[in-house]
Scaffold this motif. Structure first.
Motif, PDB file in Angstrom:
ATOM      1  N   ASN A   1       0.733  -1.255  -0.253  1.00 24.04           N
ATOM      2  CA  ASN A   1       0.038  -0.072   0.005  1.00 24.04           C
ATOM      3  C   ASN A   1       0.868   1.453   0.016  1.00 24.04           C
ATOM      4  N   MET A   2       2.257   1.176  -0.041  1.00 31.04           N
ATOM      5  CA  MET A   2       3.051   2.312   0.134  1.00 31.04           C
ATOM      6  C   MET A   2       3.050   3.190  -1.083  1.00 31.04           C
ATOM      7  N   LYS A   3       3.138   4.410  -0.858  1.00 36.10           N
ATOM      8  CA  LYS A   3       3.147   5.362  -2.310  1.00 36.10           C
ATOM      9  C   LYS A   3       4.433   5.992  -2.210  1.00 36.10           C
ATOM     10  N   VAL A   4       5.170   6.205  -3.171  1.00 36.85           N
ATOM     11  CA  VAL A   4       6.211   7.177  -3.495  1.00 36.85           C
ATOM     12  C   VAL A   4       6.016   8.445  -4.374  1.00 36.85           C
ATOM     13  N   LEU A   5       6.516   9.494  -4.091  1.00 28.50           N
ATOM     14  CA  LEU A   5       6.390  10.639  -4.832  1.00 28.50           C
ATOM     15  C   LEU A   5       7.863  10.765  -5.548  1.00 28.50           C
ATOM     16  N   ILE A   6       8.149  10.929  -6.727  1.00 34.91           N
ATOM     17  CA  ILE A   6       9.103  11.346  -7.396  1.00 34.91           C
ATOM     18  C   ILE A   6       8.996  12.776  -7.953  1.00 34.91           C
ATOM     19  N   ALA A   7       9.618  13.520  -7.155  1.00 36.67           N
ATOM     20  CA  ALA A   7       9.219  14.872  -7.388  1.00 36.67           C
ATOM     21  C   ALA A   7      10.187  16.016  -8.243  1.00 36.67           C
ATOM     22  N   ASP A   8      11.540  15.184  -8.655  1.00 35.94           N
ATOM     23  CA  ASP A   8      12.352  15.546  -9.567  1.00 35.94           C
ATOM     24  C   ASP A   8      13.082  14.556 -10.364  1.00 35.94           C
ATOM     25  N   GLN A   9      13.554  14.707 -11.465  1.00 35.59           N
ATOM     26  CA  GLN A   9      14.003  13.873 -12.275  1.00 35.59           C
ATOM     27  C   GLN A   9      15.064  12.965 -11.576  1.00 35.59           C
ATOM     28  N   ILE A  10      15.082  11.461 -11.701  1.00 37.42           N
ATOM     29  CA  ILE A  10      16.071  10.566 -11.387  1.00 37.42           C
ATOM     30  C   ILE A  10      16.086   9.635 -12.185  1.00 37.42           C
TER      31      ILE A  10
ATOM     32  N   GLU B   1       3.830   1.904  -5.073  1.00 35.57           N
ATOM     33  CA  GLU B   1       3.387   2.418  -6.215  1.00 35.57           C
ATOM     34  C   GLU B   1       4.223   3.802  -6.399  1.00 35.57           C
ATOM     35  N   VAL B   2       4.791   4.144  -7.506  1.00 35.32           N
ATOM     36  CA  VAL B   2       5.369   5.072  -7.652  1.00 35.32           C
ATOM     37  C   VAL B   2       4.837   6.144  -8.667  1.00 35.32           C
TER      38      VAL B   2
END
Length: 529
Positions: free
Chosen positions: A6-15, A28-29
């Motif tokens: 159920n975990m969610k990760v926000l990628i806020a910058d380009q990686i 979930e990304v």
């Protein structure tokens, strides 16, 4: 820990995509690399982790709007864009990837050293202007010259390796380097004044702190050789740029090379007018390999947190070198079990914890992470707010728990041992634990025991008289509690004794009370580990 699925990760910058692929294995990304500050405050409430580089600012407002947030990951080294204090207050871990850029920055440092010593940038410009000025660009050979390194961390150590390949002698100024580490690297440790007076090339590899701000200014330039070159790929502000301009203009030193500046970009900076300086736009860490490694490192740190493990590069917790981490990692489980044991044996509020590390553990410089684990397990069952290794010391202090740490060499024949004395409103407990292939409790109060830290145990204090052990066993049997293992300890026949029973079922408060009601039983407590 919540369900990983159920975990969610926000990628806020380009990686790098490799980091995203790592995270997709456990969460979930969501990639929103153009997210605005206003949108971030609004939407961060849905995420358990956020990954940033330099663009996105993780402010106090963002952190306070994120009830699920467990970890902030900076895919790089600096965390100037993260409010670390606010994160710590909320129990949010902040991690970075310091090792990702070590080789990259060291290579850039050597590139700047070569560019200055051989006047490569000026020669390139001259040739492109149609000139052929060979005599103007007489250089300096590095072989046999002395390199002075200010700061012997990951990057400084990598510079040593590369400089030695050029035949350079190495001097190091670092108040925290051990003689053993210096010997392993084959460097001479000196004070800053000695380094500045003797080095032909000086490189800076320290963080910007109140102590290092303007560490190199006019008095330091006056100590240097006239042919000296100074290079800074660390942080702007360590070198006082107005004094550097004066030193370069007057010929106090021969040259400089900067990748970082007091104000970035360095517009209208008089250093831009000089020929004896090479300038690059804060790109020392900018290689595709470094960006890939940074993304993978922070992704794996997030995975560890989601899976209930301890990340390595937490900057708002004690930082330790890989060797120290390797030495104390086996004791993580023991620390957690000791914390669980203490909170279940405490009567009333805990007021004091005296934690002593013995044996080889006493030689480890940083045991604070073990103390934090102990506190985390003590506090979590009694508080509704989430307690972790980040905020546990602060919460303990706010609750009036006095925590002291000590080290001693006497480990009573064990290689390593942790001794904890707990004072609570209604009792005092001493527990000792060791790690011998698995965590074990080897002492409870004044009694020697040998107890595995798994399952349920019942600890009974009683008067050592005939028949009492049988009556305790009978009482447990009446409540259908099966005894798997029993240990008994006493100091004198007929005095007080302790019995530790490993049982197959959970023991309720009613069963505890039934055992305590027996004649000549002083106390009984069940502990679930």
């Amino acid at each position: 820990m919540d369900n990983v699925d159920n975990m969610k990760v926000l990628i806020a910058d380009q990686i790098n995509q490799k980091g995203i692929e790592e995270l997709e294995e456990v969460a979930e990304v969501v990639a929103r690399t153009d997210i605005t500050p206003k949108e971030l405050v609004k939407d961060i409430k849905d995420f358990d982790a956020i990954v940033v580089r330099s663009r996105t600012k993780v402010t106090r407002e963002v952190i306070e709007a994120a009830p699920l947030l467990k970890i902030i990951a900076r895919a790089g080294v600096g965390v100037d864009n993260v409010d670390v204090e606010a994160a710590t207050e909320r129990g949010v871990m902040v991690v970075n990837a310091p090792e990702s850029t070590s080789v990259t920055v060291a290579e850039h440092t050597m590139g700047l050293v070569l560019a200055m010593s051989r006047k490569i940038a000026l020669a390139d410009k001259s040739v492109k202007e149609g000139k052929w000025e060979k005599s103007r660009f007489m250089g300096m050979e590095l072989n046999g010259k002395t390199l002075g390194i200010v700061g012997m961390g990951r990057i400084g150590s990598q510079v040593v390796i590369r400089a030695k390949a050029f035949g350079m002698d190495i001097m190091v100024y670092d108040p925290y380097i051990t003689p053993e580490a210096a010997a392993d690297l084959g460097v001479e440790v000196v004070d800053l004044e000695t380094l500045l007076k003797n080095a032909d090339v000086i490189t800076i590899h320290v963080p910007l702190t109140p102590e290092t701000k303007h560490l190199i200014s006019l008095p330091q330039f006056k100590l240097m050789k006239e042919n000296a070159i100074i290079v800074n790929c660390a942080r702007g502000g360590i070198i006082k740029e107005s004094d550097l301009y004066e030193a370069l203009s007057s010929g106090e030193i021969a040259g400089a090379a900067l990748d970082v500046y007091e104000t970035e970009p360095p517009k209208e900076n008089p250093l831009l007018e000089l020929d004896n300086i090479v300038l690059t736009p804060h790109i020392a860490a900018s290689t595709s390999e470094a960006q890939r490694d940074a993304a993978i490192i922070v992704a794996r740190e997030i995975k560890k947190v989601f899976q209930g493990d301890s990340p390595k590069n937490v900057i708002n917790m004690p930082v330790m070198d890989p060797e120290t981490f390797r030495l104390i990692k086996p004791f993580f489980g023991l620390a957690e079990k000791l914390g669980k044991f203490l909170i279940q044996t405490a009567k009333g509020n805990i007021t004091e914890l005296d934690i002593t590390y013995c044996g080889e553990l006493a030689e480890v410089q940083k045991n604070d992470i073990l103390t934090r684990m102990i506190l985390q397990e003590i506090l979590n069952p009694i508080l509704t707010e989430p307690i972790n290794m980040v905020n546990a010391p602060g919460v303990a202090k706010n609750r009036g728990i006095m925590v002291t740490e000590a080290k001693r060499c006497d480990s009573r024949g064990y290689k390593d041992l942790i001794n904890i004395k707990m004072k609570a409103d209604g009792n005092e407990v001493i527990v000792e634990g060791v790690f011998d292939k698995e965590p074990k409790i080897v002492k409870i109060n004044s009694y020697q025991v040998d107890v595995e830290t798994e399952g349920t145990m019942v600890i009974v204090r009683y008067k050592d008289i005939p028949g009492i052990i049988g009556s305790i066993g009978t009482k447990l049997g009446e409540h259908e509690i099966n005894i798997a293992k029993m240990q008994v300890g006493r100091q004198t026949p007929g005095g007080e004794a302790v019995m530790v029973l490993k049982v197959d079922q959970k023991v309720s408060k009613d069963v505890e009370d039934a055992v305590k009601s027996l004649d000549n039983v002083h106390d009984a407590v069940a502990v679930n580990l």
